[in-house]
Design a protein around this motif. Structure first.
Motif, PDB file in Angstrom:
ATOM      1  N   UNK A  15     -65.528 -47.989  75.890  1.00  0.00           N
ATOM      2  CA  UNK A  15     -66.196 -49.490  75.094  1.00  0.00           C
ATOM      3  C   UNK A  15     -65.234 -48.610  73.556  1.00  0.00           C
ATOM      4  N   UNK A  16     -65.050 -47.421  72.789  1.00  0.00           N
ATOM      5  CA  UNK A  16     -64.308 -48.037  72.029  1.00  0.00           C
ATOM      6  C   UNK A  16     -62.640 -48.299  72.278  1.00  0.00           C
ATOM      7  N   UNK A  17     -62.270 -48.114  72.893  1.00  0.00           N
ATOM      8  CA  UNK A  17     -61.484 -48.351  73.826  1.00  0.00           C
ATOM      9  C   UNK A  17     -60.888 -49.367  73.649  1.00  0.00           C
ATOM     10  N   UNK A  18     -62.307 -50.239  74.847  1.00  0.00           N
ATOM     11  CA  UNK A  18     -61.997 -51.494  74.684  1.00  0.00           C
ATOM     12  C   UNK A  18     -61.770 -52.303  73.520  1.00  0.00           C
ATOM     13  N   UNK A  19     -62.684 -51.841  72.739  1.00  0.00           N
ATOM     14  CA  UNK A  19     -62.669 -52.752  71.406  1.00  0.00           C
ATOM     15  C   UNK A  19     -61.352 -52.591  70.848  1.00  0.00           C
ATOM     16  N   UNK A  26     -56.118 -59.873  70.095  1.00  0.00           N
ATOM     17  CA  UNK A  26     -56.897 -60.737  69.352  1.00  0.00           C
ATOM     18  C   UNK A  26     -57.749 -61.380  70.662  1.00  0.00           C
ATOM     19  N   UNK A  27     -58.337 -60.436  71.670  1.00  0.00           N
ATOM     20  CA  UNK A  27     -59.109 -60.519  72.671  1.00  0.00           C
ATOM     21  C   UNK A  27     -60.431 -60.355  72.673  1.00  0.00           C
ATOM     22  N   UNK A  28     -61.445 -61.447  71.737  1.00  0.00           N
ATOM     23  CA  UNK A  28     -62.647 -61.594  71.601  1.00  0.00           C
ATOM     24  C   UNK A  28     -63.501 -60.716  72.897  1.00  0.00           C
ATOM     25  N   UNK A  29     -63.373 -62.147  73.932  1.00  0.00           N
ATOM     26  CA  UNK A  29     -63.917 -61.269  75.429  1.00  0.00           C
ATOM     27  C   UNK A  29     -63.893 -59.409  75.451  1.00  0.00           C
ATOM     28  N   UNK A  30     -62.028 -59.101  75.131  1.00  0.00           N
ATOM     29  CA  UNK A  30     -62.689 -57.409  75.980  1.00  0.00           C
ATOM     30  C   UNK A  30     -62.916 -56.740  74.719  1.00  0.00           C
ATOM     31  N   UNK A  31     -63.146 -57.368  73.241  1.00  0.00           N
ATOM     32  CA  UNK A  31     -63.831 -56.827  72.464  1.00  0.00           C
ATOM     33  C   UNK A  31     -65.061 -56.466  72.538  1.00  0.00           C
ATOM     34  N   UNK A  32     -66.301 -57.460  72.963  1.00  0.00           N
ATOM     35  CA  UNK A  32     -67.094 -58.094  73.280  1.00  0.00           C
ATOM     36  C   UNK A  32     -67.689 -56.681  74.407  1.00  0.00           C
ATOM     37  N   UNK A  33     -66.540 -57.137  75.527  1.00  0.00           N
ATOM     38  CA  UNK A  33     -67.148 -56.462  76.306  1.00  0.00           C
ATOM     39  C   UNK A  33     -66.718 -54.200  75.787  1.00  0.00           C
ATOM     40  N   UNK A  34     -66.157 -53.814  75.211  1.00  0.00           N
ATOM     41  CA  UNK A  34     -66.493 -52.461  74.630  1.00  0.00           C
ATOM     42  C   UNK A  34     -67.382 -52.748  74.040  1.00  0.00           C
ATOM     43  N   UNK A  35     -67.849 -53.497  73.139  1.00  0.00           N
ATOM     44  CA  UNK A  35     -69.470 -53.087  73.153  1.00  0.00           C
ATOM     45  C   UNK A  35     -70.241 -53.040  73.348  1.00  0.00           C
ATOM     46  N   UNK A  36     -70.057 -54.134  74.097  1.00  0.00           N
ATOM     47  CA  UNK A  36     -71.741 -53.761  75.995  1.00  0.00           C
ATOM     48  C   UNK A  36     -71.177 -52.344  76.046  1.00  0.00           C
TER      49      UNK A  36
END
Length: 59
Positions: A15-19, A26-36
């Motif tokens: 998740x840290x890496x994805x965020x 600048x990919x909010x979807x990938x950042x949100x997946x990382x948070x999840x």
């Protein structure tokens, strides 16, 4: 340490890496997946700690 703890740590790291990649690209979807993934990892770790505690009590 149970398998749940290890899986949790791996999911949290993933998740840290994805965020970070999501922020950098600048990919909010990938950042949100990382948070999840981070939240999932923390939950798995808590479950692992509970399992460890129950196992220790029942011994």
């Amino acid at each position: 340490m149970s398998k749940e703890n290890i899986k949790g740590k791996l999911n949290e790291a993933k998740g840290e890496i994805k965020q970070a990649v999501g922020r950098a690209t600048d990919n909010p979807r990938l950042e949100n997946e990382g948070t999840a993934d981070k939240v999932k990892g923390k939950a798995q770790q808590v479950a692992g700690h509970v399992k460890d505690a129950v196992r220790d009590i029942t011994r």
